[in-house]
Design a protein around this motif. Structure first.
Motif, PDB file in Angstrom:
ATOM      1  N   GLN A   1       2.968   7.657  -5.088  1.00  0.00           N
ATOM      2  CA  GLN A   1       3.554   7.916  -3.769  1.00  0.00           C
ATOM      3  C   GLN A   1       4.967   8.455  -3.967  1.00  0.00           C
ATOM      4  OE1 GLN A   1       2.183   5.193  -4.934  1.00  0.00           O
ATOM      5  NE2 GLN A   1       3.202   3.298  -4.379  1.00  0.00           N
TER       6      GLN A   1
ATOM      7  N   THR B   1       4.192  -0.313  -5.241  1.00  0.00           N
ATOM      8  CA  THR B   1       5.629  -0.300  -5.546  1.00  0.00           C
ATOM      9  C   THR B   1       6.462  -1.238  -4.674  1.00  0.00           C
ATOM     10  OG1 THR B   1       5.641   1.727  -4.234  1.00  0.00           O
ATOM     11  CG2 THR B   1       5.805   1.970  -6.633  1.00  0.00           C
TER      12      THR B   1
ATOM     13  N   ASN C   1      14.558   0.174   0.214  1.00  0.00           N
ATOM     14  CA  ASN C   1      14.406  -0.507  -1.074  1.00  0.00           C
ATOM     15  C   ASN C   1      15.503  -0.149  -2.084  1.00  0.00           C
ATOM     16  OD1 ASN C   1      12.056  -1.874  -0.317  1.00  0.00           O
ATOM     17  ND2 ASN C   1      10.800  -0.071  -0.756  1.00  0.00           N
TER      18      ASN C   1
ATOM     19  N   LYS D   1      12.438  -0.980  -7.126  1.00  0.00           N
ATOM     20  CA  LYS D   1      13.645  -0.154  -7.214  1.00  0.00           C
ATOM     21  C   LYS D   1      14.803  -0.762  -8.008  1.00  0.00           C
ATOM     22  CE  LYS D   1      12.891   3.671  -4.780  1.00  0.00           C
ATOM     23  NZ  LYS D   1      13.529   4.946  -4.489  1.00  0.00           N
TER      24      LYS D   1
ATOM     25  N   SER E   1       4.814   1.724   2.070  1.00  0.00           N
ATOM     26  CA  SER E   1       5.011   2.750   1.033  1.00  0.00           C
ATOM     27  C   SER E   1       4.333   2.322  -0.264  1.00  0.00           C
ATOM     28  CB  SER E   1       6.502   2.968   0.760  1.00  0.00           C
ATOM     29  OG  SER E   1       7.150   3.351   1.934  1.00  0.00           O
TER      30      SER E   1
ATOM     31  N   GLY F   1      11.046  11.868  -4.778  1.00  0.00           N
ATOM     32  CA  GLY F   1      10.322  12.321  -5.963  1.00  0.00           C
ATOM     33  C   GLY F   1      10.848  11.776  -7.280  1.00  0.00           C
ATOM     34  N   SER F   2      11.940  11.013  -7.259  1.00  0.00           N
ATOM     35  CA  SER F   2      12.511  10.539  -8.528  1.00  0.00           C
ATOM     36  C   SER F   2      11.559   9.596  -9.267  1.00  0.00           C
ATOM     37  CB  SER F   2      13.842   9.822  -8.277  1.00  0.00           C
ATOM     38  OG  SER F   2      14.792  10.752  -7.848  1.00  0.00           O
TER      39      SER F   2
ATOM     40  N   LEU G   1       9.088   6.415   1.813  1.00  0.00           N
ATOM     41  CA  LEU G   1       8.677   7.781   1.476  1.00  0.00           C
ATOM     42  C   LEU G   1       9.164   8.771   2.525  1.00  0.00           C
ATOM     43  CD1 LEU G   1       4.944   6.968   0.553  1.00  0.00           C
ATOM     44  CD2 LEU G   1       7.013   6.607  -0.809  1.00  0.00           C
TER      45      LEU G   1
HETATM   46  C1  LIG Z   1       8.117   1.329  -2.182  1.00  0.00           C
HETATM   47  C2  LIG Z   1       8.453   2.705  -2.625  1.00  0.00           C
HETATM   48  N1  LIG Z   1       7.548   3.393  -3.336  1.00  0.00           N
HETATM   49  C3  LIG Z   1       7.789   4.642  -3.756  1.00  0.00           C
HETATM   50  C4  LIG Z   1       8.998   5.265  -3.478  1.00  0.00           C
HETATM   51  C5  LIG Z   1       9.191   6.683  -3.908  1.00  0.00           C
HETATM   52  O1  LIG Z   1      10.249   6.871  -4.783  1.00  0.00           O
HETATM   53  P1  LIG Z   1      11.063   8.231  -4.763  1.00  0.00           P
HETATM   54  O2  LIG Z   1      11.859   8.265  -3.491  1.00  0.00           O
HETATM   55  O3  LIG Z   1      11.899   8.190  -5.970  1.00  0.00           O
HETATM   56  O4  LIG Z   1      10.041   9.320  -4.774  1.00  0.00           O
HETATM   57  C6  LIG Z   1       9.977   4.566  -2.748  1.00  0.00           C
HETATM   58  C7  LIG Z   1      11.294   5.152  -2.457  1.00  0.00           C
HETATM   59  O5  LIG Z   1      12.126   4.584  -1.789  1.00  0.00           O
HETATM   60  C8  LIG Z   1       9.699   3.250  -2.317  1.00  0.00           C
HETATM   61  O6  LIG Z   1      10.593   2.537  -1.605  1.00  0.00           O
END
Ligand SMILES: Cc1ncc(COP(=O)(O)O)c(C=O)c1O
Length: 374
Positions: free
Chosen positions: A211, A357, A102, A74, A320, A215-216, A270
């Motif tokens: 994941q 991620t 995150n 992030k 996540s 959704g960003s 998520l």
């Molecule tokens: C580890 C991790 N993966 C994926 C995501 C998904 O990102 P988004 O919330 O932009 O869909 C997040 C969001 O906080 C995250 O912390």
């Protein structure tokens, strides 16, 4: 969920017009991140044994636990957005955000990078470990007795009252530019793969599992793939926790909507409410399927990555972070997804990509999960 836990989309593969496109096209996040002191390209691993086990040709995992010492990807978005905000208004003193973990840590780290302060609000179920990690980046953290969406509203209100700059990773009708810069910042890790698997004219992967929270991040990926490859883009499958599946719910309703679940999931990153407006505008036309899974699949994915076989390397992937692989495992093993698997045409020739991620962003929970071997 009583209903089918997936949606097979028929995307028209057209990028939305407007602000997001112009921000994306005028941004060079890779050059910006390369200019940061502790920038390194995160590893891309090839897991041959795991691929053999699931009967596909190749499995790749990009390991974002190595990103900027933050144990998650992030920081890419928050640092790029804050650099853009400060270009316009260098006198801002305090940045503010609501977060499930995150993103808040990333905002705090990025604010510190520029010698600025940060105020971070977290929803009621946020664990102590996640709060501590944000505080360790110099932020003042406050737990709000509310869910994710309500905490976002609260952070917005507090920013307005106190003259703080809100850096939220979810877009709404009058708040789209900063989320667009955050999304543009995420491009760096897709661009890092241009020397290996994101080649031209075609990528060396057939399908990617992303994941999704608000959704960003997956929308940034979808925009990147569609912009770079057009209809030759890899297939894109979105994965959400079954108790917080706002994107799946939106696909089913045909419009952006809140999830119906109870928001009880270990996939904290998520565990979000209504999808980001900008993200939904992109995802609805550029992704092939959305699926919702139980926590048991992400636990299995974490263990698969932590206890590899043969020459596969160990990957430490959080609840996540392992969501993409968790969706793939569900697709390959759970009869509820049989029709989706067939429709996506996953075969012995498929080359699959996951982004891990985050690492063990909640170390206690992670330890409990890996205590049980595969
Ligand atoms: C580890 C991790 N993966 C994926 C995501 C998904 O990102 P988004 O919330 O932009 O869909 C997040 C969001 O906080 C995250 O912390």
């Amino acid at each position: 969920m009583k209903h089918t836990p997936y949606y097979l989309n028929k995307p028209d593969n057209i990028l939305p017009k407007g602000l997001t496109n112009s921000v994306f096209r005028s941004s060079d996040p890779l050059a910006y991140h390369q200019s940061l002191k502790n920038y390194t390209v995160t590893p891309l691993l090839k897991l041959n044994e795991l691929a053999k086990y699931f009967g596909v040709k190749k499995i790749f995992v990009k390991d974002e636990s190595y990103r900027f010492g933050l144990n998650a990807f992030k920081g890419l978005g928050a640092s790029f957005a804050i650099s853009k905000i400060l270009e316009k208004d260098p006198d801002i003193e305090t940045f503010c955000s609501a977060t499930d973990g995150n993103h808040g840590r990333a905002v705090a780290w990025s604010a510190k990078l520029f010698g600025k302060k940060s105020r971070i609000f977290v929803p009621k179920d946020t664990t102590r470990a996640r709060i501590l990690a944000i505080e360790n980046e110099g932020a003042v953290v406050e737990k709000v007795d509310a869910d994710y969406d309500e905490t976002c509203e609260f952070a917005k209100e507090m920013s307005r009252k106190n003259g703080w700059q809100l850096v939220q990773d979810t877009a709404s009708a009058h708040y789209a530019e900063i989320p667009a810069y955050i999304m543009a910042g995420y491009f760096t890790h897709f661009m890092e793969l241009e020397d290996s698997i994101h080649t031209l004219p075609k990528p060396k992967i057939d399908i990617v599992f992303l994941q999704a929270g608000v959704g960003s991040w997956p929308a940034a990926a979808a925009w990147y793939y569609l912009n770079r490859y057009g209809v030759n883009r890899p297939k894109i499958v979105l994965v959400e926790p079954i108790e917080a599946a706002g994107i799946l719910a939106s696909f089913k309703k045909g419009k952006r909507t809140k999830p119906e679940g109870n928001f009880k999931t270990i996939m904290a990153g998520l565990n979000c409410g209504i999808p980001s407006l900008t993200a939904w505008d992109i995802l609805k036309d550029s992704t092939d399927a959305a699926m919702a899974i139980e926590d048991s699949f992400t636990k299995q994915a974490i263990r698969e990555l932590y206890y590899p076989t043969g020459d596969d390397k160990r990957i430490i992937s959080g609840e996540s972070g392992a969501g993409g692989l968790a969706g793939f495992i569900a697709l390959m093993t759970d009869p509820r997804f049989r029709n989706l698997k067939e429709a996506l045409n996953i075969t012995a020739e498929s080359r699959v990509l996951f982004y891990s991620t985050e690492g063990d962003t909640d170390p206690e929970n992670f330890k409990n999960i890996i205590r049980k071997k595969k």
